[in-house]
Write a protein that holds these residues in place. Structure first.
Motif, PDB file in Angstrom:
ATOM      1  N   TRP A  58      44.091   2.789  43.167  1.00 28.57           N
ATOM      2  CA  TRP A  58      45.258   2.285  42.454  1.00 28.57           C
ATOM      3  C   TRP A  58      44.834   1.095  41.593  1.00 28.57           C
ATOM      4  O   TRP A  58      44.240   0.137  42.088  1.00 28.57           O
ATOM      5  CB  TRP A  58      46.353   1.822  43.412  1.00 28.57           C
ATOM      6  N   ARG A 110      46.227  -1.613  38.269  1.00 27.90           N
ATOM      7  CA  ARG A 110      47.337  -2.075  37.449  1.00 27.90           C
ATOM      8  C   ARG A 110      46.805  -2.497  36.089  1.00 27.90           C
ATOM      9  O   ARG A 110      45.648  -2.950  35.974  1.00 27.90           O
ATOM     10  CB  ARG A 110      48.108  -3.233  38.098  1.00 27.90           C
ATOM     11  N   TYR A 153      50.893  -5.909  47.790  1.00 27.00           N
ATOM     12  CA  TYR A 153      50.886  -4.449  47.827  1.00 27.00           C
ATOM     13  C   TYR A 153      50.348  -3.954  49.163  1.00 27.00           C
ATOM     14  O   TYR A 153      49.499  -4.596  49.779  1.00 27.00           O
ATOM     15  CB  TYR A 153      49.992  -3.867  46.728  1.00 27.00           C
ATOM     16  N   GLN A 200      54.815  -8.493  39.301  1.00 23.08           N
ATOM     17  CA  GLN A 200      54.330  -7.144  39.554  1.00 23.08           C
ATOM     18  C   GLN A 200      54.796  -6.147  38.487  1.00 23.08           C
ATOM     19  O   GLN A 200      54.499  -4.949  38.582  1.00 23.08           O
ATOM     20  CB  GLN A 200      54.748  -6.667  40.941  1.00 23.08           C
ATOM     21  N   SER A 245      54.275  -4.123  35.553  1.00 26.44           N
ATOM     22  CA  SER A 245      52.984  -3.648  35.074  1.00 26.44           C
ATOM     23  C   SER A 245      53.033  -2.131  34.918  1.00 26.44           C
ATOM     24  O   SER A 245      54.042  -1.501  35.231  1.00 26.44           O
ATOM     25  CB  SER A 245      51.883  -4.040  36.081  1.00 26.44           C
ATOM     26  N   TYR A 271      51.022   1.051  36.406  1.00 26.88           N
ATOM     27  CA  TYR A 271      50.157   1.356  37.525  1.00 26.88           C
ATOM     28  C   TYR A 271      49.513   2.724  37.312  1.00 26.88           C
ATOM     29  O   TYR A 271      50.190   3.703  37.003  1.00 26.88           O
ATOM     30  CB  TYR A 271      50.958   1.340  38.829  1.00 26.88           C
TER      31      TYR A 271
END
Lengths: 113, 114
Positions: free
Chosen positions: A34, A36, A64, A85, A87, A89
């Motif tokens: 993951w 961002r 997260y 947060q 963003s 992803y």
């Protein structure tokens, strides 16, 4: 062959709300990631997994959590969303022998108000 | 942590022009990758470089793995309108572990000259 699929594609949350982003891959890949992406920035690694049942922290893991209960799925959770947060992803996957990362999803655009 | 300096940040192209961009680091990398990202999509791998001095082409794109292992270059020849987008370099450090974690540059945004 869908490759890497991310759901949802867009989401707007209020500060403090929680949500889970889903990444699914149909290529039987061992490794999943993951990232961002923020404006004017490259991708930054949040968490990754090298196999079912295993996860590890990346460069920016705070706020997260992740889980890899099934090999094909990698979940990214925000327990209490914060505006920082906001963003885009991206999820990605590969196998150990491939050496390079070339399978990315199309991203989840998340806005935290 | 390790960082990649990618330049230029943005540039305007006119159809037919050649384009050059580069990434540099104070640390060495084992692998250099170049990606292109179109709006609303994920990065797409263009070229992968595996050893110092390597020069690899993919159509009109040519990339080189710097001899010092601390830099890489991407050239696009005879640009066309569909070349617009954001280009990212990424490097795999020697101590990135078996997971092959990558460090990404901040991107070079290619736009068409007005």
């Amino acid at each position: 062959n869908a490759g890497v699929t991310q759901t949802p594609k867009f989401r707007v949350l209020k500060t403090g709300q929680s949500m889970t982003l889903l990444c699914a891959q149909d290529m039987n890949h061992e490794y999943m990631y993951w990232y961002r992406q923020d404006p004017g920035m490259g991708l930054r690694l949040i968490h990754y997994s090298v196999g079912e049942g295993t996860t590890a922290k990346g460069e920016v893991p705070d706020g997260y959590n992740v889980s890899r209960l099934k090999k094909q799925n990698f979940l990214l959770g925000l327990e209490s969303a914060a505006p920082s947060q906001t963003s885009v992803y991206f999820c990605a996957s590969r196998n150990p022998g491939q050496g390079i990362l070339k399978h990315f999803g199309d991203g989840t655009r998340l806005s935290i108000l | 942590g390790q960082q990649l300096n990618q330049s230029p940040q943005s540039m305007f192209i006119q159809e037919g022009e050649d384009v050059s961009m580069n990434c540099t680091s104070s640390s060495i990398f084992n692998t250099w990758l170049w990606y292109k990202q179109d709006p609303g999509e994920g990065p797409v791998l263009l070229i992968a470089l595996y050893k110092a001095g390597e020069l690899t082409s993919n159509g009109r794109l040519t990339a080189q793995f710097g001899i010092t292992r601390k830099d890489s270059f991407l050239n696009i020849s005879a640009s066309i309108p569909s070349d617009v987008g954001i280009y990212f370099c990424a490097g795999q450090p020697p101590l990135g572990g078996s997971q092959g974690n990558l460090i990404f540059g901040k991107g070079t945004k290619l736009s068409v000259k007005p």
